[in-house]
Write a protein that holds these residues in place. Structure first.
Motif, short mmCIF file in Angstrom:
data_model
loop_
_atom_site.label_atom_id
_atom_site.label_comp_id
_atom_site.label_asym_id
_atom_site.label_seq_id
_atom_site.Cartn_x
_atom_site.Cartn_y
_atom_site.Cartn_z
N GLN A 301 9.07 30.70 27.35
CA GLN A 301 7.92 30.99 28.20
C GLN A 301 7.72 30.07 29.70
N LEU A 302 8.50 29.12 29.38
CA LEU A 302 8.61 27.92 30.70
C LEU A 302 9.55 28.87 31.58
N ALA A 303 10.49 29.45 31.20
CA ALA A 303 11.47 30.07 32.11
C ALA A 303 10.74 31.40 32.91
N ARG A 304 9.96 31.98 32.09
CA ARG A 304 9.08 33.09 32.72
C ARG A 304 7.98 32.58 33.55
N HIS A 305 7.75 31.22 33.49
CA HIS A 305 6.66 30.62 34.43
C HIS A 305 7.54 30.19 35.78
N GLY A 306 8.87 30.02 35.87
CA GLY A 306 9.75 29.82 36.89
C GLY A 306 10.34 28.69 36.79
N LEU A 307 10.32 28.02 35.58
CA LEU A 307 10.88 26.64 35.77
C LEU A 307 12.43 26.88 35.28
N ALA A 308 13.23 26.48 36.30
CA ALA A 308 14.91 26.70 36.06
C ALA A 308 15.29 25.83 34.67
N ILE A 309 16.02 26.32 33.97
CA ILE A 309 16.62 25.73 32.93
C ILE A 309 18.04 25.49 32.94
N HIS A 310 18.54 24.17 32.75
CA HIS A 310 19.78 23.73 32.83
C HIS A 310 20.40 23.17 31.59
N ALA A 311 21.45 23.43 31.18
CA ALA A 311 22.19 22.65 29.91
C ALA A 311 23.34 21.86 30.37
#
Length: 350
Positions: A301-311
């Motif tokens: 859901q955070l990704a859908r809100h536009g937060l870029a996810i990094h591992a």
């Protein structure tokens, strides 16, 4: 003739009335012979949790397990309120059985350090590697030893089982944290406890202690550049509105502990205590699974809100783990060799 009729009626009454009385008394006597239903209540240390929150789900599952395990002779009322005050004040009220205090309460491991100092170890950075490691540590001898120290500590609470808040991840408003170098000098909001401040500093960040209630505004005004929290809390706090990236560092793990008021606990029979412990453990496993699924859904859901996810790459996490190793060694040295030995035995078994 009237005398004869009266005699017959009187005789009939003498025979019927005792039978009628027995019939009327039988249900009352049967009820009196039934064992009384023992009622307990359970609460979380937070009142703001939604009805579908994993903790609320876990408490309801616990109540069901207690009732079925006791064949209806024990019931648990799930409360949606919380004790007022700081974690230390909540624990004091729970221990003393203050008015309004529940018999059972879920408490963050962080808060339990006030009752049993050894619990501070759980907040050390990179103490727990992943979900499987968390389960092995807490459900094994290391977790058992910590729960025993809780009961023997100044709080005198009875530790029943391990539940979960989750792993902390880092969000930033600028460049994402992709490696150890990205943390150097980063103004990182942390919980205002020494272990969190020292942990952030050991990773190279500039720790800024702030309460969660002040965090959104601090991020919005750039008083701080970044923060760490559980993924579900990042979503619930709408931090994606004032941050641009999420880095899956998993650098800190936060368990929950189901604890009991000592007087309520000793008031239970050994058989009742066994039912409670078994239900607490089974409900804890259920709750952990639900919390992990919620974290996965919250991340999407955070990704859908536009937060870029990094591992971050495993090698970068290893650098952070190595940089915080002296802190873990120093803290463990204050709390006895037995806990360090138990931790190393489990860590080495992986």
């Amino acid at each position: 003739m009237q005398d004869a009729l009266f005699a017959r009626v009187s005789g009939l009454a003498r025979r019927v009335l005792p039978l009628l009385g027995a019939c009327l008394l039988a249900p009352a006597l049967a009820a009196a012979q039934q064992p009384a239903v023992r009622e307990l209540d359970i609460a979380d240390y937070r009142a703001y949790l939604t009805d579908d929150h994993p903790v609320r789900q876990g408490m309801r599952r616990f109540a069901q397990l207690v009732e079925s395990g006791s064949e209806g002779r024990m019931r648990v009322r799930v409360r949606t309120d919380a004790l007022p005050g700081t974690p230390a004040q909540q624990l004091a009220a729970l221990h003393s059985g203050a008015r309004g205090a529940p018999a059972l309460m879920l408490v963050a491991g962080t808060g339990l350090a006030a009752a049993a100092p050894d619990f501070v170890l759980l907040d050390l950075p990179f103490l727990v590697r992943d979900e499987a490691h968390a389960d092995a540590l807490l459900d094994g001898p290391f977790g058992d030893a910590l729960l025993a120290r809780l009961e023997n500590g100044k709080g005198g609470l009875v530790g029943l089982a391990w539940w979960e808040n989750g792993f902390r991840q880092i969000t930033t408003s600028g460049a994402p944290v992709k490696g150890a170098a990205d943390l150097r000098g980063l103004k990182l909001r942390v919980i205002g406890e020494p272990v969190f401040v020292e942990g952030a500093r050991a990773m190279g960040a500039d720790p800024i202690p702030l309460p969660f209630g002040a965090l959104y505004e601090a991020l919005k005004t750039r008083r701080v550049d970044a923060q760490d929290n559980f993924i579900s809390q990042i979503l619930a706090g709408r931090l994606h509105e004032v941050q641009s990236s999420l880095s899956l560092t998993g650098h800190s793990y936060s368990p929950l502990v189901l604890v009991a008021n000592p007087a309520a606990w000793t008031g239970l029979s050994p058989a009742q205590q066994r039912v409670i412990r078994a239900a607490a453990s089974e409900a804890g496993r259920f709750q952990r699974s639900a919390a992990r699924e919620e974290a996965r859904q919250a991340q999407a859901q955070l990704a859908r809100h536009g937060l870029a996810i990094h591992a971050p790459a495993p090698a970068e996490l290893d650098l952070l783990r190595a940089s915080t190793a002296p802190l873990r060694t120093r803290y463990f040295s204050r709390h006895g060799d037995d806990l360090w030995r138990l931790y190393q035995e489990q860590d080495g078994a992986r």
